[in-house]
Design an enzyme around this catalytic site. Structure first.
Site, PDB file in Angstrom:
ATOM      1  N   ARG A  31       0.841  -1.203   0.000  1.00 25.16           N
ATOM      2  CA  ARG A  31       0.000   0.000   0.000  1.00 25.16           C
ATOM      3  C   ARG A  31       0.880   1.259   0.000  1.00 25.16           C
ATOM      4  O   ARG A  31       0.552   2.275  -0.625  1.00 25.16           O
ATOM      5  CB  ARG A  31      -0.888  -0.055   1.248  1.00 25.16           C
ATOM      6  CG  ARG A  31      -1.847   1.054   1.420  1.00 25.16           C
ATOM      7  CD  ARG A  31      -2.985   0.957   0.436  1.00 25.16           C
ATOM      8  NE  ARG A  31      -3.905   2.056   0.644  1.00 25.16           N
ATOM      9  CZ  ARG A  31      -5.207   1.946   0.687  1.00 25.16           C
ATOM     10  NH1 ARG A  31      -5.779   0.779   0.536  1.00 25.16           N
ATOM     11  NH2 ARG A  31      -5.964   2.992   0.856  1.00 25.16           N
ATOM     12  N   ASN A  40     -10.723  17.234   0.823  1.00 25.50           N
ATOM     13  CA  ASN A  40     -11.591  16.100   0.521  1.00 25.50           C
ATOM     14  C   ASN A  40     -13.011  16.509   0.845  1.00 25.50           C
ATOM     15  O   ASN A  40     -13.244  17.315   1.743  1.00 25.50           O
ATOM     16  CB  ASN A  40     -11.178  14.893   1.380  1.00 25.50           C
ATOM     17  CG  ASN A  40     -11.824  13.599   0.919  1.00 25.50           C
ATOM     18  OD1 ASN A  40     -12.581  13.573  -0.059  1.00 25.50           O
ATOM     19  ND2 ASN A  40     -11.533  12.513   1.617  1.00 25.50           N
ATOM     20  N   HIS A  93     -16.854  15.139   1.960  1.00 26.01           N
ATOM     21  CA  HIS A  93     -17.450  13.992   2.644  1.00 26.01           C
ATOM     22  C   HIS A  93     -18.953  14.224   2.807  1.00 26.01           C
ATOM     23  O   HIS A  93     -19.359  15.320   3.216  1.00 26.01           O
ATOM     24  CB  HIS A  93     -16.770  13.834   4.015  1.00 26.01           C
ATOM     25  CG  HIS A  93     -17.352  12.736   4.829  1.00 26.01           C
ATOM     26  ND1 HIS A  93     -17.349  11.424   4.410  1.00 26.01           N
ATOM     27  CD2 HIS A  93     -17.991  12.742   6.035  1.00 26.01           C
ATOM     28  CE1 HIS A  93     -17.945  10.671   5.327  1.00 26.01           C
ATOM     29  NE2 HIS A  93     -18.340  11.450   6.317  1.00 26.01           N
ATOM     30  N   ALA A 114      -4.175  12.538   8.326  1.00 28.56           N
ATOM     31  CA  ALA A 114      -3.964  11.084   8.289  1.00 28.56           C
ATOM     32  C   ALA A 114      -5.181  10.290   8.753  1.00 28.56           C
ATOM     33  O   ALA A 114      -5.204   9.070   8.628  1.00 28.56           O
ATOM     34  CB  ALA A 114      -2.749  10.729   9.147  1.00 28.56           C
ATOM     35  N   GLY A 115      -6.187  10.960   9.281  1.00 21.56           N
ATOM     36  CA  GLY A 115      -7.355  10.247   9.780  1.00 21.56           C
ATOM     37  C   GLY A 115      -8.406  10.020   8.699  1.00 21.56           C
ATOM     38  O   GLY A 115      -8.225  10.376   7.533  1.00 21.56           O
TER      39      GLY A 115
HETATM   40  C1  GAR Z   1     -19.664  12.299  -2.810  1.00 21.98           C
HETATM   41  O1  GAR Z   1     -20.876  12.424  -2.117  1.00 21.98           O
HETATM   42  C2  GAR Z   1     -18.493  12.312  -1.848  1.00 21.98           C
HETATM   43  O2  GAR Z   1     -18.694  13.125  -0.734  1.00 21.98           O
HETATM   44  C3  GAR Z   1     -18.447  10.867  -1.435  1.00 21.98           C
HETATM   45  O3  GAR Z   1     -18.640  10.172  -2.630  1.00 21.98           O
HETATM   46  C4  GAR Z   1     -19.523  10.928  -3.455  1.00 21.98           C
HETATM   47  C5  GAR Z   1     -18.914  11.013  -4.834  1.00 21.98           C
HETATM   48  O4  GAR Z   1     -19.850  11.463  -5.756  1.00 21.98           O
HETATM   49  N1  GAR Z   1     -17.204  10.563  -0.801  1.00 21.98           N
HETATM   50  C6  GAR Z   1     -17.116   9.824   0.288  1.00 21.98           C
HETATM   51  O5  GAR Z   1     -18.054   9.219   0.780  1.00 21.98           O
HETATM   52  C7  GAR Z   1     -15.733   9.727   0.870  1.00 21.98           C
HETATM   53  N2  GAR Z   1     -15.798   9.391   2.250  1.00 21.98           N
HETATM   54  P1  GAR Z   1     -19.407  11.785  -7.251  1.00 21.98           P
HETATM   55  O6  GAR Z   1     -18.506  10.644  -7.720  1.00 21.98           O
HETATM   56  O7  GAR Z   1     -20.684  11.847  -8.025  1.00 21.98           O
HETATM   57  O8  GAR Z   1     -18.669  13.091  -7.229  1.00 21.98           O
END
Ligand code: GAR
Length: 252
Positions: free
Chosen positions: A117, A159, A161, A194-195
């Site tokens: 990884r 990022n 979420h 890192a979390g």
């Molecule tokens: C989004 O809602 C994003 O916040 C989530 O995946 C979706 C991607 O949508 N990410 C997570 O859950 C990360 N923890 P998209 O591919 O249509 O942009």
């Protein structure tokens, strides 16, 4: 074409998470985290660096509707952001197709192609670095980045979420919010550390939970405000610069 709802349903991506959630739902404590200090960091704005447009690399794993919102925003020169490249941890996803249709360079860096990884993480970091981005945007990127990535891009990666942090970290934010019975949830843009979804918060938008919501309807409603939040704040961070002091993110 990839199923654009693949991330809207519980999908068993927990293998990508480092450690195990402990404690109450939505307030998980994650173990084995690597610490990357990002306090007191200042990212200067483009005016100071002499560029007219700041460049970003966007990382995706699925449908890429957040990426599409950024692509659409960058069509306006006043937005001041250029997408230098789109990277993914897998092939055959709509997110990559969206980038290709927009003429944006793409790359794929798959965990399965590396012995460890850590090797994958280092390769991802060097592929991103090749485009010299001012900011890295993880937009539906369903992998945790590691030490090598954070060494290069800690403090200048964000990022998004689909929950109101610190509640419901991980890959099932909308489902866990629904199961818990919250009446309000939403989305969070944060600086990557890192979390698991623990970094300093840049912005949050709230969304009401409806009595008849399913995971899919709730996630779609979250994504509508999430895309707007992402476009607004990525633009401001790139155009104006930002600083991170302890957990406080300030856009200049
Ligand atoms: C989004 O809602 C994003 O916040 C989530 O995946 C979706 C991607 O949508 N990410 C997570 O859950 C990360 N923890 P998209 O591919 O249509 O942009």
């Amino acid at each position: 074409m990839a199923d654009c709802r693949e991330w809207a349903t519980p999908g068993g991506r927990t293998g990508d998470l480092r450690g195990e959630a402990k404690g109450a739902p939505g307030m998980g404590r994650w173990t084995e985290q690597v610490r990357c200090p990002i306090s007191s960091l200042i990212v200067t704005n483009m005016a100071e660096t002499g560029s007219i447009t700041g460049s970003i690399v966007v990382l995706v794993s699925g449908c890429g509707t957040n990426l599409q919102a950024l692509i659409d925003a960058t069509a306006d020169p006043a937005y001041g952001v250029r997408i230098a490249a789109v990277g993914a941890d897998r092939d055959d996803i709509e997110g990559l197709n969206r980038a290709r249709r927009a003429g944006i360079p793409t790359f794929v860096c798959r965990v399965a192609d590396f012995t460890t990884r850590a090797d994958w993480d280092a390769a991802l970091a060097s592929q991103v670095a090749a485009y010299r981005p001012q900011l890295v945007v993880l937009a539906g990127f369903m992998k945790l980045t590691g030490e090598a990535f954070l060494r290069q891009f800690g403090g200048r990666s964000v990022n998004t979420h689909p929950a109101l942090s610190p509640s419901f970290p991980g890959v099932h934010g909308p489902k866990e919010a629904l199961d818990y019975g919250v009446k309000v949830t939403g989305c969070t843009l944060f600086v990557v550390d890192a979390g698991v979804d623990t970094g300093p918060i840049v912005a949050q938008s709230a969304v009401s939970v409806h009595a008849d919501d399913t995971v899919e309807t709730l996630h779609e409603r979250i994504k509508t405000v999430e895309r707007q939040m992402l476009v607004d704040y990525v633009g401001r961070m790139v155009r104006d610069g930002f600083s991170v002091t302890e957990r406080k993110v300030t856009i200049s």
